[in-house]
Design a protein around this motif. Structure first.
Motif, mmCIF file in Angstrom:
data_model
loop_
_atom_site.group_PDB
_atom_site.id
_atom_site.type_symbol
_atom_site.label_atom_id
_atom_site.label_comp_id
_atom_site.label_asym_id
_atom_site.label_seq_id
_atom_site.Cartn_x
_atom_site.Cartn_y
_atom_site.Cartn_z
ATOM 1 N N GLU A 124 0.830 -1.202 0.000
ATOM 2 C CA GLU A 124 0.000 0.000 0.000
ATOM 3 C C GLU A 124 0.864 1.251 0.000
ATOM 4 O O GLU A 124 0.507 2.267 -0.612
ATOM 5 N N ARG A 125 2.021 1.163 0.640
ATOM 6 C CA ARG A 125 2.939 2.305 0.650
ATOM 7 C C ARG A 125 3.418 2.629 -0.763
ATOM 8 O O ARG A 125 3.499 3.806 -1.147
ATOM 9 N N THR A 126 3.692 1.590 -1.551
ATOM 10 C CA THR A 126 4.124 1.798 -2.939
ATOM 11 C C THR A 126 3.002 2.405 -3.767
ATOM 12 O O THR A 126 3.236 3.272 -4.616
ATOM 13 N N VAL A 127 1.777 1.946 -3.516
ATOM 14 C CA VAL A 127 0.635 2.520 -4.226
ATOM 15 C C VAL A 127 0.535 4.010 -3.949
ATOM 16 O O VAL A 127 0.345 4.822 -4.874
ATOM 17 N N LYS A 128 0.670 4.399 -2.691
ATOM 18 C CA LYS A 128 0.562 5.805 -2.333
ATOM 19 C C LYS A 128 1.701 6.626 -2.939
ATOM 20 O O LYS A 128 1.517 7.798 -3.295
ATOM 21 N N PHE A 129 2.879 6.001 -3.063
ATOM 22 C CA PHE A 129 4.014 6.678 -3.706
ATOM 23 C C PHE A 129 3.683 6.965 -5.171
ATOM 24 O O PHE A 129 3.875 8.090 -5.654
ATOM 25 N N HIS A 130 3.183 5.954 -5.895
ATOM 26 C CA HIS A 130 2.807 6.152 -7.296
ATOM 27 C C HIS A 130 1.643 7.147 -7.420
ATOM 28 O O HIS A 130 1.602 7.951 -8.355
#
Length: 307
Positions: A280-286
């Motif tokens: 989810e952290r990667t999703v928020k980064f993108h």
């Protein structure tokens, strides 16, 4: 994998066709959009391999290898065919990802489905008229005189003169089973600045997509009305085209484009992380990167860009 979340995703009424499979390609979950697409009840799918029940025999080995390869990569996109219960072939684009904790599962999402290949030149839209039936556009000429407003003078379906027995009936009675003109009739609802006048409304007869209704005066006391239904498959194609155009214009990366697609569909970062198999952290980064590139302040501001 959070199976309660997956079940929630699969239960959504308006979602894309989604299937969850085990490592051997056996179907464990299928949502309503997928069963409707194939015309198969869930009991015909669950516990059976994708290549046995969904894939044409000559493509079984190739598709099986492609599905197994997903477990060694972050994601995989596959252009293939699926079989409906009636034996028709649909050309589909699959977005497949291995997600969850071991043992991993495959989540396959059908991003695009063409009309059946066995029916040449079949339109994906469904006609609105009870008389004309599905998959036919409707054109008709009516009287616009006050005393005889809506009286049919001619009816065409899919470009051919038909329904001669309907001539003389009111259009709102013949097509909508109403006793009075439709409230959103493009000839009476508003006073357009110019002709032709077009309205868009939900396709009430088939519940699939929207009707685009265009009215044009053709002479003293007459008008031509055309009704074209844009089905769900066409709407999905338009949505995908819009996403690609926005992604290309903003120079988004492939993964940022994936996140944009699911954000536009209303998915939360948690949902997106499950479908794409990333944190989810990667999703928020993108998400932060794509919003900055698109000039949007929040994910909800994306609606302004789409509409």
């Amino acid at each position: 994998m959070d199976w309660s979340l997956t079940a929630s995703l699969l239960a959504e009424r308006d979602t894309r066709p989604i299937v969850v499979m085990d490592r051997r390609g056996r179907i464990e979950l299928a949502n309503g959009a997928f069963t409707s697409l194939l015309g198969r009840p869930r009991e015909e799918l669950l516990g059976r391999r994708w290549t046995e029940v969904c894939t044409p025999p000559e493509h079984g080995r190739e598709v099986g290898q492609a599905l197994r390869a997903v477990f060694t990569s972050a994601e995989h996109r596959l252009e293939t065919q699926v079989l409906t219960r009636g034996g028709e072939r649909l050309s589909v684009d699959l977005d497949v990802a291995a997600v969850g904790r071991p043992p991993l599962r495959l989540v396959a999402i059908i991003m695009r489905a063409s009309p059946p290949l066995s029916v040449p030149e079949r339109t994906a839209s469904a006609g609105p008229s009870r008389a004309s039936g599905p998959h036919q556009d409707l054109n008709y000429e009516i009287s616009t005189e006050l005393a005889s407003f809506g009286t049919l003078k001619a009816v065409w379906t899919s470009g051919h003169a038909q329904q001669e027995e309907m001539v003389g009936q009111p259009c709102f009675g013949a097509f909508a089973h109403r006793d009075a003109p439709c409230l959103d009739c493009p000839l009476t609802a508003t006073s357009p600045a110019s002709w032709p006048h077009t309205i868009v409304r939900q396709a009430s007869e088939h519940g699939d997509g929207y009707e685009v209704v265009t009215a044009t005066p053709t002479g003293a006391g007459t008008a031509r009305v055309s009704v074209h239904t844009i089905g769900d498959a066409t709407l999905s194609g338009l949505f995908e085209a819009k996403v690609r155009r926005m992604a290309n214009a903003a120079r988004l990366s492939e993964r940022e484009g994936d996140v944009l697609r699911y954000l536009a569909l209303g998915r939360s970062p948690t949902d997106i992380s499950t479908v794409l198999g990333i944190t989810e952290r990667t999703v928020k980064f993108h998400q932060a990167n794509l919003l900055r590139k698109l000039g949007a302040e929040t994910r909800y501001d994306l609606l302004r860009l789409f509409f």
